[in-house]
Design a protein around this motif. Structure first.
Motif, PDB file in Angstrom:
ATOM      1  N   THR A  94     -11.134   8.280  -6.167  1.00 12.34           N
ATOM      2  CA  THR A  94      -9.852   7.843  -6.710  1.00 12.34           C
ATOM      3  C   THR A  94     -10.054   6.820  -7.815  1.00 12.34           C
ATOM      4  OG1 THR A  94      -8.894   8.134  -4.486  1.00 12.34           O
ATOM      5  CG2 THR A  94      -7.581   6.908  -6.088  1.00 12.34           C
ATOM      6  N   ASP A  95      -9.311   6.988  -8.906  1.00  7.34           N
ATOM      7  CA  ASP A  95      -9.313   6.017  -9.990  1.00  7.34           C
ATOM      8  C   ASP A  95      -8.943   4.632  -9.453  1.00  7.34           C
ATOM      9  OD1 ASP A  95      -8.950   5.437 -13.076  1.00  7.34           O
ATOM     10  OD2 ASP A  95      -7.158   4.652 -12.064  1.00  7.34           O
ATOM     11  N   ASP A  96      -9.577   3.600  -9.967  1.00  5.25           N
ATOM     12  CA  ASP A  96      -9.363   2.248  -9.450  1.00  5.25           C
ATOM     13  C   ASP A  96      -7.903   1.814  -9.527  1.00  5.25           C
ATOM     14  OD1 ASP A  96     -12.060   2.258  -9.065  1.00  5.25           O
ATOM     15  OD2 ASP A  96     -12.509   0.562 -10.373  1.00  5.25           O
ATOM     16  N   ASP A  97      -7.237   2.105 -10.651  1.00  2.00           N
ATOM     17  CA  ASP A  97      -5.835   1.712 -10.791  1.00  2.00           C
ATOM     18  C   ASP A  97      -4.955   2.417  -9.767  1.00  2.00           C
ATOM     19  OD1 ASP A  97      -6.257  -0.074 -12.884  1.00  2.00           O
ATOM     20  OD2 ASP A  97      -5.997   1.475 -14.426  1.00  2.00           O
ATOM     21  N   VAL A  98      -5.200   3.699  -9.570  1.00  2.00           N
ATOM     22  CA  VAL A  98      -4.426   4.477  -8.588  1.00  2.00           C
ATOM     23  C   VAL A  98      -4.663   3.928  -7.185  1.00  2.00           C
ATOM     24  CG1 VAL A  98      -4.134   6.758  -7.538  1.00  2.00           C
ATOM     25  CG2 VAL A  98      -4.399   6.554 -10.015  1.00  2.00           C
ATOM     26  N   TYR A  99      -5.913   3.613  -6.894  1.00  2.00           N
ATOM     27  CA  TYR A  99      -6.279   3.094  -5.569  1.00  2.00           C
ATOM     28  C   TYR A  99      -5.583   1.763  -5.296  1.00  2.00           C
ATOM     29  CZ  TYR A  99      -9.426   2.338  -1.568  1.00  2.00           C
ATOM     30  OH  TYR A  99      -9.942   2.145  -0.307  1.00  2.00           O
ATOM     31  N   LEU A 100      -5.626   0.861  -6.271  1.00  2.00           N
ATOM     32  CA  LEU A 100      -4.980  -0.450  -6.099  1.00  2.00           C
ATOM     33  C   LEU A 100      -3.474  -0.309  -5.934  1.00  2.00           C
ATOM     34  CD1 LEU A 100      -6.154  -3.408  -6.152  1.00  2.00           C
ATOM     35  CD2 LEU A 100      -7.756  -1.591  -6.745  1.00  2.00           C
ATOM     36  N   ASP A 101      -2.863   0.577  -6.718  1.00  2.00           N
ATOM     37  CA  ASP A 101      -1.417   0.779  -6.605  1.00  2.00           C
ATOM     38  C   ASP A 101      -1.048   1.335  -5.231  1.00  2.00           C
ATOM     39  OD1 ASP A 101      -0.901  -0.198  -9.111  1.00  2.00           O
ATOM     40  OD2 ASP A 101      -0.763   1.784 -10.074  1.00  2.00           O
ATOM     41  N   ASN A 102      -1.889   2.208  -4.694  1.00  2.00           N
ATOM     42  CA  ASN A 102      -1.626   2.791  -3.387  1.00  2.00           C
ATOM     43  C   ASN A 102      -1.722   1.739  -2.290  1.00  2.00           C
ATOM     44  OD1 ASN A 102      -2.364   5.047  -1.042  1.00  2.00           O
ATOM     45  ND2 ASN A 102      -1.186   5.869  -2.759  1.00  2.00           N
ATOM     46  N   ILE A 103      -2.663   0.823  -2.429  1.00  2.00           N
ATOM     47  CA  ILE A 103      -2.777  -0.294  -1.487  1.00  2.00           C
ATOM     48  C   ILE A 103      -1.553  -1.204  -1.597  1.00  2.00           C
ATOM     49  CG2 ILE A 103      -4.078  -2.408  -0.990  1.00  2.00           C
ATOM     50  CD1 ILE A 103      -6.624  -0.773  -1.712  1.00  2.00           C
ATOM     51  N   ARG A 104      -1.111  -1.452  -2.818  1.00  2.00           N
ATOM     52  CA  ARG A 104       0.092  -2.275  -3.007  1.00  2.00           C
ATOM     53  C   ARG A 104       1.312  -1.629  -2.353  1.00  2.00           C
ATOM     54  NH1 ARG A 104      -2.091  -2.863  -8.374  1.00  2.00           N
ATOM     55  NH2 ARG A 104      -2.814  -5.008  -8.731  1.00  2.00           N
ATOM     56  N   ASP A 105       1.441  -0.311  -2.471  1.00  2.00           N
ATOM     57  CA  ASP A 105       2.577   0.383  -1.857  1.00  2.00           C
ATOM     58  C   ASP A 105       2.571   0.201  -0.343  1.00  2.00           C
ATOM     59  OD1 ASP A 105       3.437   1.251  -4.321  1.00  2.00           O
ATOM     60  OD2 ASP A 105       2.560   3.265  -4.133  1.00  2.00           O
ATOM     61  N   CYS A 106       1.380   0.284   0.255  1.00  2.00           N
ATOM     62  CA  CYS A 106       1.275   0.066   1.699  1.00  2.00           C
ATOM     63  C   CYS A 106       1.519  -1.397   2.046  1.00  2.00           C
ATOM     64  CB  CYS A 106      -0.097   0.521   2.198  1.00  2.00           C
ATOM     65  SG  CYS A 106      -0.277   0.477   3.992  1.00  2.00           S
ATOM     66  N   ALA A 107       1.019  -2.303   1.200  1.00  2.00           N
ATOM     67  CA  ALA A 107       1.165  -3.736   1.462  1.00  2.00           C
ATOM     68  C   ALA A 107       2.629  -4.151   1.521  1.00  2.00           C
ATOM     69  CB  ALA A 107       0.432  -4.543   0.396  1.00  2.00           C
ATOM     70  N   ALA A 108       3.478  -3.458   0.775  1.00  2.00           N
ATOM     71  CA  ALA A 108       4.901  -3.778   0.799  1.00  2.00           C
ATOM     72  C   ALA A 108       5.509  -3.530   2.180  1.00  2.00           C
ATOM     73  CB  ALA A 108       5.636  -2.941  -0.249  1.00  2.00           C
TER      74      ALA A 108
END
Length: 205
Positions: A94-108
């Motif tokens: 997974t692209d780093d930006d996509v991965y970080l955004d996906n973690i942020r979505d879960c973090a919410a």
């Protein structure tokens, strides 16, 4: 192919990740990945309650979205919640930006300072980005992998895996998923009883 016991050299390669929590008090740390889902997570909550065993659940954001009532029950039971990305992404693919955004979505949804990378696959570049975006985030790996997700593994062998390799400070991984349920249903109550009889103390991370 997977290793039941995490080798020392892997801990040396990724020293900033949490692999175990050594102690002299017989504490062990039971963790569950991939929930929450009906039936399986409910079974885990009920079984842990029988043995007064707190645990840590690394939840997939999309499963929380689909099953908010199970997630609420998990929180009310007093277990600790961790981030397992929103869509169970494998960091290596997974692209780093996509991965970080996906973690942020879960973090919410989970609002936790614990993260377990799905499959244990995370790039060093992603680790660095995570530390910048979430300075207090701990990346939790494991010391003992039960193998309950392996549908070729017998329940008896799965139980042997966790009992044989557990030591004080071990972080042990199970999965509250449909794929793992045949083995989890057999192993979890038996392992909890054996650990308790051996004097282990259960703690959340």
């Amino acid at each position: 192919m997977y290793l039941v016991k995490t080798p020392f050299w892997l801990r040396l390669i990724y020293p900033s990740l949490v692999w175990r929590k050594l102690n002299d008090l017989n504490k062990i740390y039971i963790t569950f990945d991939d929930g929450p889902i009906p039936i399986v997570t409910d079974f885990v909550i009920n079984t842990l309650k029988m043995y007064e065993a707190p645990a840590t659940f690394f939840c997939i954001g999309d499963n929380i979205r689909k099953h908010p009532e199970v997630f609420q029950r998990l929180k009310e039971a007093g277990h600790r919640i961790g981030n397992h990305t929103f869509n169970h992404l494998k960091g290596w693919d997974t692209d780093d930006d996509v991965y970080l955004d996906n973690i942020r979505d879960c973090a919410a949804l989970v609002r936790s300072d614990l993260l377990r990378p799905p499959y244990g696959r995370i790039r060093k570049s992603q680790i660095g980005r995570l530390k910048e975006a979430f300075p207090n985030m701990q990346i939790i790996m494991w010391d003992v992998l039960s193998g309950d997700f392996d549908q070729q593994l017998s329940p008896e062998k799965c139980l042997e895996n966790v009992i044989k390799h557990t030591r004080p400070g071990a972080i042990i991984v199970f999965h509250d998923s449909l794929k793992a349920f045949d083995r989890l249903e057999y192993v979890l109550p038996r392992a909890l009883k054996i650990w308790k009889d051996k004097g282990y103390v259960f703690e959340k991370l």
